[in-house]
Structure formats: structure tokens, C-alpha cells
Design an enzyme around this catalytic site. Structure first.
Site, PDB file in Angstrom:
ATOM      1  N   LYS A 102       0.838  -1.209   0.000  1.00  0.00           N
ATOM      2  CA  LYS A 102       0.000   0.000   0.000  1.00  0.00           C
ATOM      3  C   LYS A 102       0.878   1.267   0.000  1.00  0.00           C
ATOM      4  O   LYS A 102       2.099   1.185   0.209  1.00  0.00           O
ATOM      5  CB  LYS A 102      -0.917  -0.040   1.221  1.00  0.00           C
ATOM      6  CG  LYS A 102      -1.946  -1.184   1.180  1.00  0.00           C
ATOM      7  CD  LYS A 102      -2.899  -1.111   2.366  1.00  0.00           C
ATOM      8  CE  LYS A 102      -3.956  -2.212   2.288  1.00  0.00           C
ATOM      9  NZ  LYS A 102      -4.974  -2.074   3.377  1.00  0.00           N
ATOM     10  N   GLU A 126     -10.005  -9.569  -7.855  1.00  0.00           N
ATOM     11  CA  GLU A 126      -8.898  -8.618  -7.673  1.00  0.00           C
ATOM     12  C   GLU A 126      -7.753  -8.823  -8.670  1.00  0.00           C
ATOM     13  O   GLU A 126      -7.127  -7.843  -9.103  1.00  0.00           O
ATOM     14  CB  GLU A 126      -8.362  -8.730  -6.236  1.00  0.00           C
ATOM     15  CG  GLU A 126      -9.383  -8.257  -5.210  1.00  0.00           C
ATOM     16  CD  GLU A 126      -8.938  -8.459  -3.764  1.00  0.00           C
ATOM     17  OE1 GLU A 126      -7.843  -9.033  -3.541  1.00  0.00           O
ATOM     18  OE2 GLU A 126      -9.683  -8.045  -2.862  1.00  0.00           O
ATOM     19  N   ASN A 158      -2.104   0.128   6.849  1.00  0.00           N
ATOM     20  CA  ASN A 158      -1.579  -1.142   7.362  1.00  0.00           C
ATOM     21  C   ASN A 158      -0.697  -1.888   6.363  1.00  0.00           C
ATOM     22  O   ASN A 158      -0.643  -3.117   6.344  1.00  0.00           O
ATOM     23  CB  ASN A 158      -2.719  -2.006   7.908  1.00  0.00           C
ATOM     24  CG  ASN A 158      -3.760  -2.329   6.859  1.00  0.00           C
ATOM     25  OD1 ASN A 158      -3.561  -2.060   5.689  1.00  0.00           O
ATOM     26  ND2 ASN A 158      -4.864  -2.925   7.283  1.00  0.00           N
ATOM     27  N   HIS A 194      -1.996  -5.441   1.459  1.00  0.00           N
ATOM     28  CA  HIS A 194      -3.294  -6.052   1.170  1.00  0.00           C
ATOM     29  C   HIS A 194      -3.082  -7.469   0.674  1.00  0.00           C
ATOM     30  O   HIS A 194      -2.120  -7.738  -0.055  1.00  0.00           O
ATOM     31  CB  HIS A 194      -4.041  -5.263   0.079  1.00  0.00           C
ATOM     32  CG  HIS A 194      -5.249  -5.988  -0.461  1.00  0.00           C
ATOM     33  ND1 HIS A 194      -6.486  -5.910   0.139  1.00  0.00           N
ATOM     34  CD2 HIS A 194      -5.394  -6.855  -1.508  1.00  0.00           C
ATOM     35  CE1 HIS A 194      -7.335  -6.686  -0.532  1.00  0.00           C
ATOM     36  NE2 HIS A 194      -6.704  -7.263  -1.528  1.00  0.00           N
ATOM     37  N   TYR A 213     -12.266  -1.510  -3.885  1.00  0.00           N
ATOM     38  CA  TYR A 213     -12.836  -1.768  -2.556  1.00  0.00           C
ATOM     39  C   TYR A 213     -14.367  -1.660  -2.551  1.00  0.00           C
ATOM     40  O   TYR A 213     -14.955  -1.366  -1.503  1.00  0.00           O
ATOM     41  CB  TYR A 213     -12.233  -0.804  -1.538  1.00  0.00           C
ATOM     42  CG  TYR A 213     -10.876  -1.240  -0.999  1.00  0.00           C
ATOM     43  CD1 TYR A 213     -10.739  -2.413  -0.252  1.00  0.00           C
ATOM     44  CD2 TYR A 213      -9.731  -0.478  -1.216  1.00  0.00           C
ATOM     45  CE1 TYR A 213      -9.505  -2.807   0.241  1.00  0.00           C
ATOM     46  CE2 TYR A 213      -8.490  -0.869  -0.716  1.00  0.00           C
ATOM     47  CZ  TYR A 213      -8.394  -2.042   0.018  1.00  0.00           C
ATOM     48  OH  TYR A 213      -7.173  -2.438   0.524  1.00  0.00           O
TER      49      TYR A 213
HETATM   50  P1  DAT Z   1      -8.125  -6.647   5.324  1.00  0.00           P
HETATM   51  O1  DAT Z   1      -7.307  -5.628   4.586  1.00  0.00           O
HETATM   52  O2  DAT Z   1      -7.380  -7.221   6.499  1.00  0.00           O
HETATM   53  O3  DAT Z   1      -8.700  -7.690   4.412  1.00  0.00           O
HETATM   54  P2  DAT Z   1     -10.789  -5.486   5.402  1.00  0.00           P
HETATM   55  O4  DAT Z   1     -11.019  -6.149   4.089  1.00  0.00           O
HETATM   56  O5  DAT Z   1     -11.793  -5.715   6.479  1.00  0.00           O
HETATM   57  O6  DAT Z   1      -9.348  -5.874   5.994  1.00  0.00           O
HETATM   58  O7  DAT Z   1     -10.680  -3.912   5.198  1.00  0.00           O
HETATM   59  C1  DAT Z   1      -9.984  -3.403   4.070  1.00  0.00           C
HETATM   60  C2  DAT Z   1      -9.131  -2.267   4.531  1.00  0.00           C
HETATM   61  O8  DAT Z   1      -9.971  -1.220   5.033  1.00  0.00           O
HETATM   62  C3  DAT Z   1      -8.176  -2.569   5.684  1.00  0.00           C
HETATM   63  O9  DAT Z   1      -6.959  -3.130   5.245  1.00  0.00           O
HETATM   64  C4  DAT Z   1      -7.964  -1.212   6.285  1.00  0.00           C
HETATM   65  C5  DAT Z   1      -9.330  -0.561   6.134  1.00  0.00           C
HETATM   66  N1  DAT Z   1     -10.136  -0.754   7.338  1.00  0.00           N
HETATM   67  C6  DAT Z   1     -10.780  -1.880   7.724  1.00  0.00           C
HETATM   68  N2  DAT Z   1     -11.422  -1.692   8.888  1.00  0.00           N
HETATM   69  C7  DAT Z   1     -11.176  -0.413   9.236  1.00  0.00           C
HETATM   70  C8  DAT Z   1     -11.538   0.411  10.350  1.00  0.00           C
HETATM   71  N3  DAT Z   1     -12.321  -0.069  11.332  1.00  0.00           N
HETATM   72  N4  DAT Z   1     -11.086   1.672  10.367  1.00  0.00           N
HETATM   73  C9  DAT Z   1     -10.306   2.170   9.378  1.00  0.00           C
HETATM   74  N5  DAT Z   1      -9.926   1.463   8.310  1.00  0.00           N
HETATM   75  C10 DAT Z   1     -10.349   0.185   8.245  1.00  0.00           C
HETATM   76 MG    MG Z   2     -10.091  -7.551   2.878  1.00  0.00          MG
END
Ligand code: DAT
Ligand code: MG
Length: 138
Positions: A9, A126, A112, A115, A49
Site C-alpha cells: 500500500k 482482484e 496497514n 493487502h 474496494y
Molecule cells: P483486510 O485488509 O485485512 O482484508 P478489510 O477487508 O476488512 O481488511 O478492510 C480493508 C481495509 O480497510 C483494511 O486493510 C484497512 C481498512 N479498514 C478496515 N477496517 C477499518 C476500520 N475499522 N477503520 C479504518 N480502516 C479500516
Molecule cells: Mg479484505
């Protein structure tokens, strides 16, 4: 053999972690079969997303993901999807296991570092979002 999409990222690129992330995947025996750097537009990040549309973090997430260049790659190996998720660690770096990429390098749940596709269905959406068939080397 399973394939998954991984992304370094914008924060990972800014922190100079492209090589470290790829090294971690390769060290676990995953093979890089496609790789490139690009910067998504806001609209392209929204499309990537789309599954999260309507969630509280969607606007901030898509702004962040379009804020700078990313490195996108396809990784191949047995159980690649789950293995990549394990190397990454939990979404929230504070909850991620010790030694995982997110635990080691991520500042917060939004920024974070990395991805990885979370299921075969996600990977099937994706991978072609970024790569055509001719760009993937088997
Ligand atoms: P992951 O990336 O672990 O698959 P996800 O698909 O639930 O997690 O969410 C996609 C991204 O969105 C994640 O990497 C960071 C952001 N995100 C998820 N939950 C969040 C939150 N509660 N607050 C802020 N950003 C968040
Ligand atoms: Mg995800």
C-alpha cells in the site's frame, strides 16, 4: 496451485518496504508471477474496494489507497490466499500476531502496509482488476 493478489500500500512504498514485503512472501515459498507499480485514481480505489462501499472507513480508505503509488503483485502457491493473510497479520496492527508484517510496520488499522485477497472469490475479482492474462507468468 492457488493465486492471490497482494498490494504494498502507499504507506509501505513511502516507508521503503517494497523489498521487505516481497522478501517475506518469497521466504515462505510463494512465487511472484506478476508485478507492477501504479497509482490508483480515487475512482479506481473505490472500484477495487467496492465490497466495502457504505462502511464508515470507505472514504478514508479509498483516499489513502489513491494517495501514492502502490506495488501490486500476483502470488502463486499451495494455499497462497491463507498463507499471505498469515504473513500479513490481522487488519488492526495492534491485534496482529508478533512478527507479522502489519504488527512490525503498520501505524494503524487504515494504514496497514499490505493487502491480500481474503478468499478465492476475492482473488478472482482482484487479480484481473490489475492484470491481464498475458501479464501473469506461470
Ligand atoms: P483486510 O485488509 O485485512 O482484508 P478489510 O477487508 O476488512 O481488511 O478492510 C480493508 C481495509 O480497510 C483494511 O486493510 C484497512 C481498512 N479498514 C478496515 N477496517 C477499518 C476500520 N475499522 N477503520 C479504518 N480502516 C479500516
Ligand atoms: Mg479484505
Amino acid at each position: 496451485m492457488e493465486r492471490t493478489l497482494a498490494i504494498v500500500k502507499p504507506d509501505g512504498v513511502r516507508k521503503g518496504l517494497i523489498g521487505e514485503v516481497i522478501r517475506r512472501f518469497e521466504a515462505e515459498g510463494l512465487r511472484v508471477v506478476a508485478l507492477k507499480m501504479l497509482q490508483m485514481s480515487k475512482e479506481e480505489a473505490e472500484g477495487f474496494y467496492a465490497v466495502h462501499r457504505g462502511k464508515s472507513f470507505y472514504e478514508g480508505l479509498t483516499r489513502f489507497m489513491s494517495s501514492g503509488p502502490v506495488v501490486v503483485m500476483v502470488l502463486e502457491g499451495e494455499g497462497a490466499i491463507e498463507r499471505v493473510r498469515g504473513i500479513m497479520g490481522a487488519t488492526d496492527p495492534q491485534k496482529a500476531a508478533p512478527g507479522t508484517i502489519r504488527r512490525l510496520y503498520a501505524d494503524n488499522v487504515q494504514e496497514n502496509i499490505v493487502h491480500g485477497s481474503d478468499s478465492p472469490e476475492s482473488a478472482a475479482f482482484e487479480i484481473p482488476y490489475f492484470f491481464s492474462a498475458i501479464e501473469i507468468c506461470s
